[in-house]
Design an enzyme around this catalytic site. Sequence first.
Site, PDB file in Angstrom:
ATOM      1  CE  LYS A 206      30.181  33.980  48.654  1.00  0.00           C
ATOM      2  NZ  LYS A 206      29.990  35.413  48.896  1.00  0.00           N
ATOM      3  CD  GLU A 212      23.562  31.644  34.498  1.00  0.00           C
ATOM      4  OE1 GLU A 212      23.570  31.082  35.618  1.00  0.00           O
ATOM      5  OE2 GLU A 212      22.966  32.710  34.272  1.00  0.00           O
ATOM      6  N   GLY A 267      31.120  37.812  45.718  1.00  0.00           N
ATOM      7  CA  GLY A 267      31.472  37.315  44.379  1.00  0.00           C
ATOM      8  C   GLY A 267      32.248  38.336  43.563  1.00  0.00           C
ATOM      9  NE  ARG A 268      28.718  43.725  43.993  1.00  0.00           N
ATOM     10  CZ  ARG A 268      27.731  43.079  44.617  1.00  0.00           C
ATOM     11  NH1 ARG A 268      27.454  41.832  44.285  1.00  0.00           N
ATOM     12  NH2 ARG A 268      27.039  43.655  45.572  1.00  0.00           N
ATOM     13  CD  GLU A 353      25.859  41.576  40.911  1.00  0.00           C
ATOM     14  OE1 GLU A 353      25.241  41.064  39.961  1.00  0.00           O
ATOM     15  OE2 GLU A 353      26.839  41.035  41.443  1.00  0.00           O
ATOM     16  CG  HIS A 384      37.533  56.458  15.777  1.00  0.00           C
ATOM     17  ND1 HIS A 384      37.806  57.194  14.644  1.00  0.00           N
ATOM     18  CD2 HIS A 384      38.635  56.555  16.564  1.00  0.00           C
ATOM     19  CE1 HIS A 384      39.032  57.686  14.739  1.00  0.00           C
ATOM     20  NE2 HIS A 384      39.557  57.315  15.894  1.00  0.00           N
ATOM     21  CE  LYS A 512      20.809  34.275  40.366  1.00  0.00           C
ATOM     22  NZ  LYS A 512      21.459  33.997  41.632  1.00  0.00           N
TER      23      LYS A 512
HETATM   24  C1  G6Q Z   1      28.685  38.885  42.605  1.00  0.00           C
HETATM   25  C2  G6Q Z   1      27.446  38.186  42.443  1.00  0.00           C
HETATM   26  C3  G6Q Z   1      27.367  37.294  41.239  1.00  0.00           C
HETATM   27  C4  G6Q Z   1      28.036  35.949  41.393  1.00  0.00           C
HETATM   28  C5  G6Q Z   1      27.574  35.045  40.257  1.00  0.00           C
HETATM   29  C6  G6Q Z   1      28.194  33.691  40.318  1.00  0.00           C
HETATM   30  O1  G6Q Z   1      28.928  39.605  43.522  1.00  0.00           O
HETATM   31  O2  G6Q Z   1      27.118  37.531  43.613  1.00  0.00           O
HETATM   32  O3  G6Q Z   1      27.869  37.894  40.082  1.00  0.00           O
HETATM   33  O4  G6Q Z   1      29.411  36.066  41.401  1.00  0.00           O
HETATM   34  O5  G6Q Z   1      26.186  34.924  40.301  1.00  0.00           O
HETATM   35  O6  G6Q Z   1      27.902  33.059  41.509  1.00  0.00           O
HETATM   36  P1  G6Q Z   1      28.665  31.779  41.952  1.00  0.00           P
HETATM   37  O7  G6Q Z   1      30.097  32.120  42.123  1.00  0.00           O
HETATM   38  O8  G6Q Z   1      28.025  31.341  43.237  1.00  0.00           O
HETATM   39  O9  G6Q Z   1      28.487  30.761  40.863  1.00  0.00           O
END
Ligand code: G6Q
Length: 554
Positions: A206, A212, A267-268, A353, A384, A512
């Site tokens: 996003k 990462e 994002g989620r 989250e 199990h 972070k």
């Molecule tokens: C979700 C969070 C988080 C996000 C990641 C990746 O709601 O905001 O999990 O999706 O940190 O972020 P980017 O899509 O910006 O790389």
Amino acid sequence: MTKISHSAEWQALAADAEALEKTSMRALFSNDAGRFDRFSIEAAGLFLDYSKNKITDEVVGHLIALADATGLEDMRRRIFAGEHINVTEDRAVLHAALRDFSMRAYHLDGENISLLVRRELEKIKNFTVRIVSGADKGFSGKALDTVVNIGIGGSDLGPHMAVEALRPYWIDGRRTFFVSNVDGQQLVDTLEQIDPSRTLFVIASKTFTTQETMTNAKSARDWFLAQGGSEGDVAKHFVALSTNETAVEAFGIDKDNMFQFWDWVGGRYSLWSAIGLSISLAVGFDNFEKLLRGAHEMDEHFRSAPLRQNLPVMMALTGIWNRNFMGAAAHAILPYDQHLSHLPAYLQQADMESNGKGTTADGQPVAWATGPVIFGEPGTNGQHAFYQLLHQGTDLVSADFIAPAISQSALGDHHEKLLANFLAQTEALMRGKAIDEARADLAAEGKAPPDIDLLAPHKVFPGDRPSNSILMEKLTPEMLGALVAAYEHKIFCQGVIWGVNSFDQWGVELGKALASSILPALGPEGEEQPKSTGHDASTNGLLDRINNVRHQNG
Ligand code: G6Q
């Protein structure tokens, strides 16, 4: 604002919990033939049985009153109206607009965003057709039959979970990989399995700034160039899913190869947006659209059904009951479908989250428990492993059991056995086993009285362990969409009742920031580093130890 835990509705529920202390769920079932019918709901193809929670009509009435007291219906109106309910980020929360196939138009701050959504969906559709048909080819003229989705968190968990869940719908010959971790081993392991000339890298971020994802994307591009691809070929092999056009272009991806989404998609909550491109490429656009349509059907139910007949609302309210009044600190997601193996991890993020917060939306410390720990595994594997604690542990854990009545891959009597286990677990958790029943069982097995005395206490199950059962006919794209949307709305409702903002995630920031400050202290392998002084003794000590090992062995 009055603290919700001081409200009459909350106090009534606390009194209900106390009054029910000596009543077992077993007794509630045997005294009430209509319990299953009254405490179950069907919507958008999903059937929710919440009768195996320690609730009564009175409790449900008080839970609905609590929802009313917290303004749930008004918040439901406000989320769909595009109000900026994500107050700390000043954003609307409109993932439902991404899957709204009615004629309804969503306007946000004066703009018709439904048009943007349709334009982007059309782009996903055309691109999927071009890739899947082989019309768009890689640098050596071969079709692009392999996708590597590079993203993390919300840009990974949703598409990964859905691609896995829709395995029976995979297009023959197509392969999908997900790389999320900054641990280079994951990328290396993936690159070993793929042919660069047939691979499309989907860079999903996003913000397009996430450490990462940017690190993995850069290494993937370096690898691609080292494997015979040229700079000019990057455009054929790399696409971006993002809201940040400037950063995408700076990375070297042409904006024609960018699929857009917007800041009102969290994002989620983004698998329904361009972030779902890898799903569309794996199962075809028609199935991706069915996934969206299933979610839309659940949205329609959620926004119109009265609270008492509302499936996500009742999932939320039983969760509040178990968390705040029965004392359950953890909630297990137990899908009896192997293809839902990634659902627990997906919901871990969606729920924890969103609602793992200690401050209310208006900045006050909460005085009540909020989101529980979410964990889970597919049944029967979990049986199990950790079910022992669910049955006899000292902590109360609530659970959602999820199962399709019909398997996508019928094989002998596997599915009957799977379903029998699912039903047996919910019944065992609810009923438990009393000491006299344990003794009678042992006597029936022919055990001698001293052995009965020894073993009986270990064979007691307290019971009264709450669970929901969620049934569907089959795990189709529509059902998956409805299921995920139901959880999204459940999480929203709980956030409203707990008074937290379910749509920010400030809790991920501190770690972070510290990682960025620690990174320069970790030099390359083989290089000696100065002694660390900038942190606490533990962190300095660990850092020095790591640096020494890397210096000596590099
Ligand atoms: C979700 C969070 C988080 C996000 C990641 C990746 O709601 O905001 O999990 O999706 O940190 O972020 P980017 O899509 O910006 O790389």
